[in-house]
Design a protein around this motif. Structure first.
Motif, PDB file in Angstrom:
ATOM      1  N   ILE A   1       0.835  -1.200   0.000  1.00  0.00           N
ATOM      2  CA  ILE A   1       0.000   0.000   0.000  1.00  0.00           C
ATOM      3  C   ILE A   1       0.868   1.247   0.000  1.00  0.00           C
ATOM      4  O   ILE A   1       0.548   2.249  -0.655  1.00  0.00           O
ATOM      5  N   LEU A   2       1.985   1.204   0.716  1.00  0.00           N
ATOM      6  CA  LEU A   2       2.911   2.343   0.746  1.00  0.00           C
ATOM      7  C   LEU A   2       3.422   2.661  -0.656  1.00  0.00           C
ATOM      8  O   LEU A   2       3.411   3.823  -1.088  1.00  0.00           O
ATOM      9  N   VAL A   3       3.840   1.642  -1.380  1.00  0.00           N
ATOM     10  CA  VAL A   3       4.336   1.838  -2.745  1.00  0.00           C
ATOM     11  C   VAL A   3       3.236   2.398  -3.649  1.00  0.00           C
ATOM     12  O   VAL A   3       3.465   3.335  -4.428  1.00  0.00           O
ATOM     13  N   LEU A   4       2.036   1.828  -3.545  1.00  0.00           N
ATOM     14  CA  LEU A   4       0.923   2.293  -4.374  1.00  0.00           C
ATOM     15  C   LEU A   4       0.577   3.750  -4.088  1.00  0.00           C
ATOM     16  O   LEU A   4       0.319   4.540  -5.004  1.00  0.00           O
ATOM     17  N   LEU A   5       0.581   4.142  -2.820  1.00  0.00           N
ATOM     18  CA  LEU A   5       0.272   5.522  -2.461  1.00  0.00           C
ATOM     19  C   LEU A   5       1.320   6.492  -2.998  1.00  0.00           C
ATOM     20  O   LEU A   5       0.993   7.594  -3.448  1.00  0.00           O
ATOM     21  N   ILE A   6       2.579   6.085  -2.965  1.00  0.00           N
ATOM     22  CA  ILE A   6       3.648   6.930  -3.518  1.00  0.00           C
ATOM     23  C   ILE A   6       3.439   7.133  -5.018  1.00  0.00           C
ATOM     24  O   ILE A   6       3.561   8.246  -5.546  1.00  0.00           O
ATOM     25  N   LEU A   7       3.077   6.058  -5.721  1.00  0.00           N
ATOM     26  CA  LEU A   7       2.816   6.158  -7.163  1.00  0.00           C
ATOM     27  C   LEU A   7       1.610   7.053  -7.450  1.00  0.00           C
ATOM     28  O   LEU A   7       1.638   7.879  -8.370  1.00  0.00           O
ATOM     29  N   VAL A   8       0.548   6.901  -6.645  1.00  0.00           N
ATOM     30  CA  VAL A   8      -0.658   7.727  -6.816  1.00  0.00           C
ATOM     31  C   VAL A   8      -0.335   9.201  -6.600  1.00  0.00           C
ATOM     32  O   VAL A   8      -0.727  10.070  -7.382  1.00  0.00           O
ATOM     33  N   ALA A   9       0.407   9.496  -5.520  1.00  0.00           N
ATOM     34  CA  ALA A   9       0.764  10.885  -5.217  1.00  0.00           C
ATOM     35  C   ALA A   9       1.636  11.478  -6.320  1.00  0.00           C
ATOM     36  O   ALA A   9       1.420  12.620  -6.756  1.00  0.00           O
ATOM     37  N   GLY A  10       2.633  10.710  -6.771  1.00  0.00           N
ATOM     38  CA  GLY A  10       3.527  11.203  -7.828  1.00  0.00           C
ATOM     39  C   GLY A  10       2.782  11.472  -9.122  1.00  0.00           C
ATOM     40  O   GLY A  10       2.975  12.522  -9.763  1.00  0.00           O
ATOM     41  N   TYR A  11       1.909  10.557  -9.501  1.00  0.00           N
ATOM     42  CA  TYR A  11       1.143  10.713 -10.738  1.00  0.00           C
ATOM     43  C   TYR A  11       0.218  11.923 -10.658  1.00  0.00           C
ATOM     44  O   TYR A  11       0.131  12.724 -11.591  1.00  0.00           O
ATOM     45  N   THR A  12      -0.466  12.070  -9.520  1.00  0.00           N
ATOM     46  CA  THR A  12      -1.399  13.191  -9.350  1.00  0.00           C
ATOM     47  C   THR A  12      -0.663  14.520  -9.338  1.00  0.00           C
ATOM     48  O   THR A  12      -1.123  15.512  -9.914  1.00  0.00           O
ATOM     49  N   PHE A  13       0.496  14.555  -8.702  1.00  0.00           N
ATOM     50  CA  PHE A  13       1.277  15.797  -8.629  1.00  0.00           C
ATOM     51  C   PHE A  13       1.792  16.208 -10.005  1.00  0.00           C
ATOM     52  O   PHE A  13       1.755  17.393 -10.363  1.00  0.00           O
ATOM     53  N   MET A  14       2.261  15.234 -10.789  1.00  0.00           N
ATOM     54  CA  MET A  14       2.813  15.554 -12.112  1.00  0.00           C
ATOM     55  C   MET A  14       1.725  15.930 -13.103  1.00  0.00           C
ATOM     56  O   MET A  14       1.928  16.785 -13.971  1.00  0.00           O
TER      57      MET A  14
ATOM     58  N   LEU B   1      -8.854   6.222  -8.905  1.00  0.00           N
ATOM     59  CA  LEU B   1      -9.184   5.266  -9.970  1.00  0.00           C
ATOM     60  C   LEU B   1     -10.370   5.736 -10.815  1.00  0.00           C
ATOM     61  O   LEU B   1     -10.390   5.543 -12.034  1.00  0.00           O
ATOM     62  N   PHE B   2     -11.362   6.378 -10.195  1.00  0.00           N
ATOM     63  CA  PHE B   2     -12.493   6.903 -10.962  1.00  0.00           C
ATOM     64  C   PHE B   2     -12.054   8.041 -11.883  1.00  0.00           C
ATOM     65  O   PHE B   2     -12.583   8.197 -12.983  1.00  0.00           O
ATOM     66  N   ILE B   3     -11.087   8.816 -11.443  1.00  0.00           N
ATOM     67  CA  ILE B   3     -10.553   9.887 -12.293  1.00  0.00           C
ATOM     68  C   ILE B   3      -9.702   9.295 -13.411  1.00  0.00           C
ATOM     69  O   ILE B   3      -9.861   9.641 -14.585  1.00  0.00           O
ATOM     70  N   ARG B   4      -8.807   8.380 -13.032  1.00  0.00           N
ATOM     71  CA  ARG B   4      -7.834   7.842 -13.996  1.00  0.00           C
ATOM     72  C   ARG B   4      -8.481   6.980 -15.071  1.00  0.00           C
ATOM     73  O   ARG B   4      -8.148   7.094 -16.260  1.00  0.00           O
ATOM     74  N   PHE B   5      -9.425   6.123 -14.680  1.00  0.00           N
ATOM     75  CA  PHE B   5      -9.970   5.161 -15.638  1.00  0.00           C
ATOM     76  C   PHE B   5     -11.348   5.517 -16.179  1.00  0.00           C
ATOM     77  O   PHE B   5     -11.770   4.962 -17.196  1.00  0.00           O
ATOM     78  N   LEU B   6     -12.051   6.442 -15.506  1.00  0.00           N
ATOM     79  CA  LEU B   6     -13.388   6.806 -15.983  1.00  0.00           C
ATOM     80  C   LEU B   6     -13.514   8.293 -16.330  1.00  0.00           C
ATOM     81  O   LEU B   6     -14.591   8.750 -16.714  1.00  0.00           O
TER      82      LEU B   6
ATOM     83  N   ARG C   1      -8.501  18.608  -4.835  1.00  0.00           N
ATOM     84  CA  ARG C   1      -7.225  18.087  -5.328  1.00  0.00           C
ATOM     85  C   ARG C   1      -6.107  18.336  -4.313  1.00  0.00           C
ATOM     86  O   ARG C   1      -5.288  17.451  -4.033  1.00  0.00           O
ATOM     87  N   LYS C   2      -6.058  19.540  -3.740  1.00  0.00           N
ATOM     88  CA  LYS C   2      -5.018  19.859  -2.752  1.00  0.00           C
ATOM     89  C   LYS C   2      -5.174  19.000  -1.505  1.00  0.00           C
ATOM     90  O   LYS C   2      -4.180  18.496  -0.958  1.00  0.00           O
ATOM     91  N   MET C   3      -6.413  18.831  -1.058  1.00  0.00           N
ATOM     92  CA  MET C   3      -6.660  17.973   0.102  1.00  0.00           C
ATOM     93  C   MET C   3      -6.278  16.530  -0.196  1.00  0.00           C
ATOM     94  O   MET C   3      -5.734  15.818   0.661  1.00  0.00           O
ATOM     95  N   PHE C   4      -6.574  16.083  -1.407  1.00  0.00           N
ATOM     96  CA  PHE C   4      -6.231  14.725  -1.821  1.00  0.00           C
ATOM     97  C   PHE C   4      -4.724  14.496  -1.682  1.00  0.00           C
ATOM     98  O   PHE C   4      -4.278  13.523  -1.075  1.00  0.00           O
ATOM     99  N   LEU C   5      -3.931  15.417  -2.240  1.00  0.00           N
ATOM    100  CA  LEU C   5      -2.474  15.285  -2.177  1.00  0.00           C
ATOM    101  C   LEU C   5      -1.980  15.356  -0.732  1.00  0.00           C
ATOM    102  O   LEU C   5      -1.062  14.630  -0.351  1.00  0.00           O
ATOM    103  N   ALA C   6      -2.592  16.238   0.074  1.00  0.00           N
ATOM    104  CA  ALA C   6      -2.175  16.363   1.474  1.00  0.00           C
ATOM    105  C   ALA C   6      -2.447  15.078   2.248  1.00  0.00           C
ATOM    106  O   ALA C   6      -1.575  14.578   2.980  1.00  0.00           O
TER     107      ALA C   6
END
Length: 257
Positions: free
Chosen positions: A107-120, A166-171, A235-240
Motif C-alpha cells: 500500500i505504501l508503494v501504491l500511495l507513492i505512485l498515486v501521489a507522484g502521478y497526481t502531482f505531475m 481510480l475513478f478519475i484515472r480510468f473513468l 485536489r489539494k486535500m487529496f495530495l495532502a
C-alpha cells in the motif's frame, strides 16, 4: 487517562476523520490508529468493526450532501457499490486468517505512485473527461468496487483516496464527481464489513455510535467545505491526505522491521 477522557479523544478523532473522509477519503488514517491506541489488547477485528460503525453514518451523510449539488453517475456508482459489497464481505472475512499489516509495504508503494502521478498531472481531475457509461465503464466500476471493497474490509486506510484516483484515472471524472461516486461505493463497503463483523465479533456498539455521531458532524462540515471551494480544493486535500498516509505507513513499516 480515564474512560471519559478516552472517549473525548476518540470523539474528536472521529470528527476529524469524518471531515477528511467527506472531502477525499482517508479518515481511517485518524480513526483506526486512535482505536488501536485506546484499546491495545482488544481483538483487531472488534476494532475494525467498530471503526466501520463510526464511518458509515458520516460517509452516507457526505454522499447525500454531494448528491444535492453534484449529479451522481448512477450507472457507475451502482455497479461499483455491488462489487464493493462482495469484496468488502470477503475482505472482512480475510482479517481472521491473515494480519492486515502484511499489506502495508504494498500500500505504501501504491500511495507513492498515486501521489507522484497526481502531482505531475496538474490537470488530473480538474476537468471531467467522462465517456459514455457503456458496458466497459460499468465493468470497470464493478472491478474497482470489488478490489477496493476487499481492501477496505481487510485493511481500510486510504480506500476513499484510491477510489477517487481510480475513478478519475480510468473513468475520466473530475474530483467532485469522483468523490461523490466514491462515497456511495464506500457506504457499500462499510455496510458489508459491518454485517460480517456483527455476526462474528463483539463490536463496541456504544463507542461506535458515539464516534458515528461525531463522524457525521465532521462529514457535514467537510462536504460543505468541498462543495464551496470546488475541485481545486479537493485536489489539494487529496495530495495532502495521501502524503500523510505515505508518511504514516512508512513509519509503521520501518518500526516493524
Amino acid at each position: 487517562m480515564d474512560s471519559n477522557g478516552l472517549y473525548l479523544v476518540l470523539a474528536i478523532g472521529a470528527f476529524c476523520a469524518g471531515f477528511i473522509d467527506a472531502v477525499v477519503g482517508g479518515g481511517g488514517l485518524v480513526q483506526i490508529p486512535a482505536l488501536f491506541a485506546a484499546f491495545p489488547s482488544v481483538q483487531p477485528a472488534v476494532l475494525f468493526g467498530t471503526n466501520k460503525v463510526a464511518s458509515i453514518i458520516g460517509t452516507t451523510s457526505a454522499a447525500i450532501q454531494y448528491g444535492r449539488r453534484v449529479t451522481i453517475p448512477w450507472r457507475i456508482a451502482i455497479p461499483g457499490a455491488v462489487g464493493a459489497l462482495v469484496g468488502s464481505w470477503y475482505g472482512a472475512k480475510a482479517v481472521a486468517y491473515m494480519p492486515p499489516t502484511v499489506l502495508r509495504p504494498l500500500i505504501l508503494v501504491l500511495l507513492i505512485l498515486v501521489a507522484g502521478y497526481t502531482f505531475m498531472r496538474k490537470d488530473l481531475g480538474s476537468i471531467s473527461r467522462e465517456g459514455p457509461h457503456d458496458f466497459r465503464a460499468t465493468l470497470t466500476a464493478a472491478v474497482i468496487g470489488l478490489v477496493l471493497g476487499f481492501y477496505d474490509g481487510f485493511f481500510g486506510p486510504g480506500t476513499g483516496s484510491f477510489l477517487i484516483f481510480l475513478f478519475i484515472r480510468f473513468l475520466g471524472m473530475d474530483f467532485l464527481r469522483a468523490s461523490v461516486t466514491a462515497k456511495i461505493v464506500n457506504v457499500a463497503t462499510n455496510f458489508a464489513a459491518i454485517a460480517y463483523f456483527a455476526n462474528n465479533v463483539e463490536i463496541l456498539w456504544k463507542l461506535g455510535l458515539l464516534m458515528a455521531a461525531c463522524n457525521l458532524c465532521g462529514a457535514v462540515v467537510g462536504s460543505r467545505t468541498a462543495l464551496r471551494h470546488g475541485t481545486g480544493f479537493v485536489r489539494k486535500m487529496f495530495l495532502a491526505v495521501v502524503s500523510v498516509l505515505i508518511a504514516k505507513l512508512a513509519y509503521d513499516t520501518l518500526a516493524a522491521l
